[in-house]
Structures are given as C-alpha cells and as structure tokens.
Design a protein around this motif. Sequence first.
Motif, PDB file in Angstrom:
ATOM      1  N   ASP A 452       0.779  -1.101   0.045  1.00  0.00           N
ATOM      2  CA  ASP A 452      -0.070   0.180   0.065  1.00  0.00           C
ATOM      3  C   ASP A 452       1.072   1.333  -0.112  1.00  0.00           C
ATOM      4  O   ASP A 452       2.346   1.224  -0.200  1.00  0.00           O
ATOM      5  CB  ASP A 452      -0.893  -0.140   1.194  1.00  0.00           C
ATOM      6  N   GLN A 453       0.384   2.510   0.301  1.00  0.00           N
ATOM      7  CA  GLN A 453       0.959   3.775   0.215  1.00  0.00           C
ATOM      8  C   GLN A 453       2.244   3.711   1.126  1.00  0.00           C
ATOM      9  O   GLN A 453       3.201   4.579   1.202  1.00  0.00           O
ATOM     10  CB  GLN A 453       0.034   4.898   0.598  1.00  0.00           C
ATOM     11  N   PHE A 454       2.072   3.055   2.237  1.00  0.00           N
ATOM     12  CA  PHE A 454       3.251   3.116   3.326  1.00  0.00           C
ATOM     13  C   PHE A 454       4.667   2.794   2.604  1.00  0.00           C
ATOM     14  O   PHE A 454       5.573   3.385   2.921  1.00  0.00           O
ATOM     15  CB  PHE A 454       2.922   1.612   4.344  1.00  0.00           C
ATOM     16  N   TYR A 455       4.650   1.818   1.816  1.00  0.00           N
ATOM     17  CA  TYR A 455       6.024   1.689   1.087  1.00  0.00           C
ATOM     18  C   TYR A 455       6.446   2.634   0.203  1.00  0.00           C
ATOM     19  O   TYR A 455       7.580   3.047   0.238  1.00  0.00           O
ATOM     20  CB  TYR A 455       5.903   0.148   0.300  1.00  0.00           C
ATOM     21  N   SER A 456       5.447   3.328  -0.580  1.00  0.00           N
ATOM     22  CA  SER A 456       5.875   4.178  -1.707  1.00  0.00           C
ATOM     23  C   SER A 456       6.294   5.472  -0.745  1.00  0.00           C
ATOM     24  O   SER A 456       7.242   6.311  -0.939  1.00  0.00           O
ATOM     25  CB  SER A 456       5.006   4.516  -2.454  1.00  0.00           C
ATOM     26  N   THR A 457       5.371   5.931   0.386  1.00  0.00           N
ATOM     27  CA  THR A 457       5.456   7.304   1.056  1.00  0.00           C
ATOM     28  C   THR A 457       6.988   6.906   1.633  1.00  0.00           C
ATOM     29  O   THR A 457       7.695   7.985   1.825  1.00  0.00           O
ATOM     30  CB  THR A 457       4.731   7.147   2.043  1.00  0.00           C
ATOM     31  N   ASN A 458       7.448   5.764   2.217  1.00  0.00           N
ATOM     32  CA  ASN A 458       8.760   5.759   2.877  1.00  0.00           C
ATOM     33  C   ASN A 458       9.977   5.311   1.844  1.00  0.00           C
ATOM     34  O   ASN A 458      10.907   4.867   2.441  1.00  0.00           O
ATOM     35  CB  ASN A 458       8.526   4.674   4.055  1.00  0.00           C
ATOM     36  N   GLU A 459       9.715   5.172   0.795  1.00  0.00           N
ATOM     37  CA  GLU A 459      10.588   4.959  -0.416  1.00  0.00           C
ATOM     38  C   GLU A 459      11.028   3.858  -0.056  1.00  0.00           C
ATOM     39  O   GLU A 459      12.235   3.516  -0.256  1.00  0.00           O
ATOM     40  CB  GLU A 459      11.793   6.292  -0.198  1.00  0.00           C
ATOM     41  N   ILE A 460      10.552   2.782   0.055  1.00  0.00           N
ATOM     42  CA  ILE A 460      10.768   1.411   0.050  1.00  0.00           C
ATOM     43  C   ILE A 460      10.420   0.562  -1.239  1.00  0.00           C
ATOM     44  O   ILE A 460       9.334   0.585  -1.604  1.00  0.00           O
ATOM     45  CB  ILE A 460      10.006   0.881   1.209  1.00  0.00           C
ATOM     46  N   ASP A 461      11.611   0.487  -1.704  1.00  0.00           N
ATOM     47  CA  ASP A 461      11.288  -0.483  -3.074  1.00  0.00           C
ATOM     48  C   ASP A 461      10.776  -1.880  -2.909  1.00  0.00           C
ATOM     49  O   ASP A 461      10.832  -2.558  -1.811  1.00  0.00           O
ATOM     50  CB  ASP A 461      12.544  -0.721  -3.995  1.00  0.00           C
ATOM     51  N   VAL A 462       9.912  -2.256  -3.653  1.00  0.00           N
ATOM     52  CA  VAL A 462       9.323  -3.539  -3.662  1.00  0.00           C
ATOM     53  C   VAL A 462       9.372  -4.583  -4.868  1.00  0.00           C
ATOM     54  O   VAL A 462       8.991  -4.063  -5.915  1.00  0.00           O
ATOM     55  CB  VAL A 462       7.754  -3.779  -3.366  1.00  0.00           C
ATOM     56  N   ILE A 463      10.148  -5.894  -4.687  1.00  0.00           N
ATOM     57  CA  ILE A 463      10.018  -6.719  -5.913  1.00  0.00           C
ATOM     58  C   ILE A 463       9.118  -7.891  -5.238  1.00  0.00           C
ATOM     59  O   ILE A 463       9.669  -8.806  -4.246  1.00  0.00           O
ATOM     60  CB  ILE A 463      11.442  -7.088  -5.916  1.00  0.00           C
ATOM     61  N   LYS A 464       8.195  -8.207  -6.231  1.00  0.00           N
ATOM     62  CA  LYS A 464       7.424  -9.637  -5.991  1.00  0.00           C
ATOM     63  C   LYS A 464       8.036 -10.706  -6.741  1.00  0.00           C
ATOM     64  O   LYS A 464       7.780 -10.619  -8.068  1.00  0.00           O
ATOM     65  CB  LYS A 464       6.153  -9.210  -6.108  1.00  0.00           C
TER      66      LYS A 464
END
Length: 487
Positions: A452-464
């Motif tokens: 959710d927005q938590f990751y983008s707001t805190n500049e955390i990249d996610v790879i699934k």
Amino acid sequence: MPDKIDILLLHTEADNQRLQSGNGWVVDFKSIFEKLLGELLGQKPHILLKSEHDTITAANLEDVHIIIPILSPDFIKSELCVETVKEFISINKENQECRIFKIIKSPLPSMSDLEMLHLFPSFPLYRHDTDLDEFVDYKNFYDPELKNEIWMKFTDLAFEVFENLKCVKGLESSKVKSIISGRSIYLAETAEDLQIQRNILKRELQRHGYTIYPSQALPEESGALKRKVKEEMDKCNVSIHLIGNSYGKAPIGSDKSVVDIQNQIAAEKSSELKDKNLFSRIIWISPWQTTAEDDHRTFIENIKRDLTLSEAEILEIPLEDFKGIIREEFIKVSIDKKVDIVTEKPQALNGNEIIYLIYDQIDAKEVTDIKSALTSEGFEVIIPSFEGDILNQRNRHINNLRTFDSAIIYQGKTNDQWVRMKALDLLKAPGYGRNKGIKNKLVLGQPTLKTDQFYSTNEIDVIKAENQTTGDALKSYFKEKADLLKP
C-alpha cells in the motif's frame, strides 16, 4: 524500600492474567521493560508494581518519579486505581514535566473518569486481528511472529521514559547534552500518515540534547490548542513541519486542521520577528500528492504562496533526503563544531558497501543463494542473529541498523505484518544511534504480499518474485540502482 521509586506500575489484578509464559501479563511487561530501560540508564531501575489491592500512601506517592498506569476497562472501573492516579497528579500539579505514561492494554470505551490523563503520552499494547476484524490483547510477549511489533512498542516507551527520568533525576547523559541543551525545536504535530516519521525524528533530536516541543499532547479544543501552540513555540527558535498526503484532523471548534493551525502560528511568529536568527521555519512537503484531497491541496498551495511574504525554507524532496538535511543541520554541525567530535562511520573491513539482509530464522536456508549472489557482486553482507535470548538478538539487530548502507528484507514464509514491522525498524534506525542516511530499502516479497502507500511514502522498493527468479530480480534491481549501489 529505597527513598525514591523510579517507576510505579499501576494495574488491576484482572489485567495480570496468566500468559503462555506462565507469568502474569503485568509481570512479563515489567520484566521486558525493566531490561530495556536498564540498558539505557546503565543501571537497573527501581520499578514497583501496585495493584488496586496494594496500599500506597500519599507520602509514598511523593517518592515516585514516574507513574505508568496500565489502562483497560477494568482499570477504569477500579475506584482505587483511579484515585491513585488523581492523587499522583495532585501531588505533582506544580511540576510541568511529563510524569505519567499511559499503557493502553485494550481499547477503552470511555475515559470520562480519567479525563485529566488526555495530555499524557499513550502507548497502545494491543493489536488488530485482521482475521477476526477486532482488537485483541497480546497473549504472549515472546510470540516469534509478533516479537518485532511488540518490541518496537516497548522500545518507544523505554526511550520516552528514559528521557523523562533523566530530567526528573537530574542525570546528564553526555558531554553533548550539557553544551547544546539550551536549543529548543518545535517539531509540529503531524497528520496520522507521518506520526511514525515524526517520532523517529523527535527521538534522534532528543538523543543529541535538543528539547522538543510540544511537550505534551495538544488540547482538543481549538482555542486552548492555539494558546498552547503559541506558548510552546515561544520557547523555540526553529519550527519543523512535516506535511504528507493527509490534511489531518481539525480540533473542536475549527475547520482548520492541527497541522494547518501550527503552520499558521509559526508563520505569524516568523513575520513578527523578521529575523531568522531569532526564529526560522523548515517545511517538508511530500513530493507525491496524487491522492491528496482538495482541502489538503489548498493548504499546500497557500503555504507556497505565503512563503513570498514570510521567511521560511520549503523542501519538496524524498523524506530520507530531508531527514539527512536535518541530521546535518541540527546534529552533525552542532556536535562536531561545538564538541569537536569527529564521527567515525562504520565500514566493512574491505571498504565495500554494507547490505543488511533481514530475514526470519525459518528462511535461513532460502537466503543462502541470495547471500552468495550479493557477496559475488562485491557487497559486504550482514545478517540477523538468532543466538541467545530475545534481548541479545534485538541488540544485534539494533547494532546492524546503525551500520548498514542498504537493506534487503526477505519475506519467505513470514506474513505481511512481519515485513511491515521490519520496514518500520529501518525507518526508526536514526533513533537507535544511526548517523548516516539509508541509500536503498528493498523488500523481496512473495507474489501475495499486499503493498500500500506505506511503502511508496517511505521510499521502500518492493519486488515480488518467485524464489527461482529472486536472483534475476536482484540483478535487475542492482543494475537500475547502479548509480547508488556501487561496491
């Protein structure tokens, strides 16, 4: 008993129910909290348990530095517990320092009998069970799946109590403290989306001797809130405002949010003084406002327009970059110049980039290939410790948080909540003594990971990625980040 009691833990017998450990809820709480606070103090604190059936006189309460009531529906119903809190407040009514820290053990239907506790900090120690869609008590403080979530809450409480206990007992934590303790900062309250980030920044500034205002929770009524903000801001020569993607709640009697009101009062003070040496404003605005509502967009537009009329510095940059600027401005410069300290940055033995690969013990075998891939790319890899008791493991984790350059969180067999709590640990790293920015934060998640927005707001990249494609996904990521990730 000793002359002074550091902390009085006030609770009902009903709330000390037996946990899976075999001990009572309050007993286990005291044991964990005592260890954490003792590490910060450098000595074992004197903590006394008191249930509603234990007697303590007013004279005894005068010898108590801090009281921590463990609030629950049973506590609210207990006349003896409520009276003890009221008596403590009455004894310390002339003392402006925060001497009460509320533990919310379970959601409260009403606090009408303890309305005077509103201004004191709260620390919820229950969780939302998404499967049942209800709030539940913690049944085991040592639950492997919840330990990081729980220990982060304990750490927050320990730091807050430690800072207060130092003031109450007149302790000096360092040479830095005595030199720059006169510098006060108004760190404005934020909307809910940035409360964690504000607490992280607050803790880091406090660690380096700054006094942070507001000193207590702001009043809920508009007039009282404005008066309190002005009173607290008059003690400061700088205000810092964090503005995210939410306008925030408005106090009773106002259509403007608390965030808006604080900024307005700071602008008025700046306009009156017309001298940055006497008072200056620093405003961070999230560069991502795609989901902002109309009232929030109007608020931001007004800030930018009004900046032409009043002295202020506005920064629309990634939050980590902003925190780096604050760190440079208020911590590194103040300490290095005034105390003549040269900070040594932790480095790997071979001088390579340090990557903290975070994973759970159940995924130890699965990360073997990832560790090998990172090492072959020239990175120095540090990993969690699973040896010793939970406190030793936590200490190793905190030490790693101070050291790494970039971090990778591997999900594996853990749930989404575990991933989020590890990500929060990264965000809280400055509060544990980290003195440099984080270059990259990456989550290697399962395809089912809910983002959710938590990751983008805190500049955390996610790879699934599936396990068999993780190596390829990492190589692709390194290639894209080559300008930052250079071993």
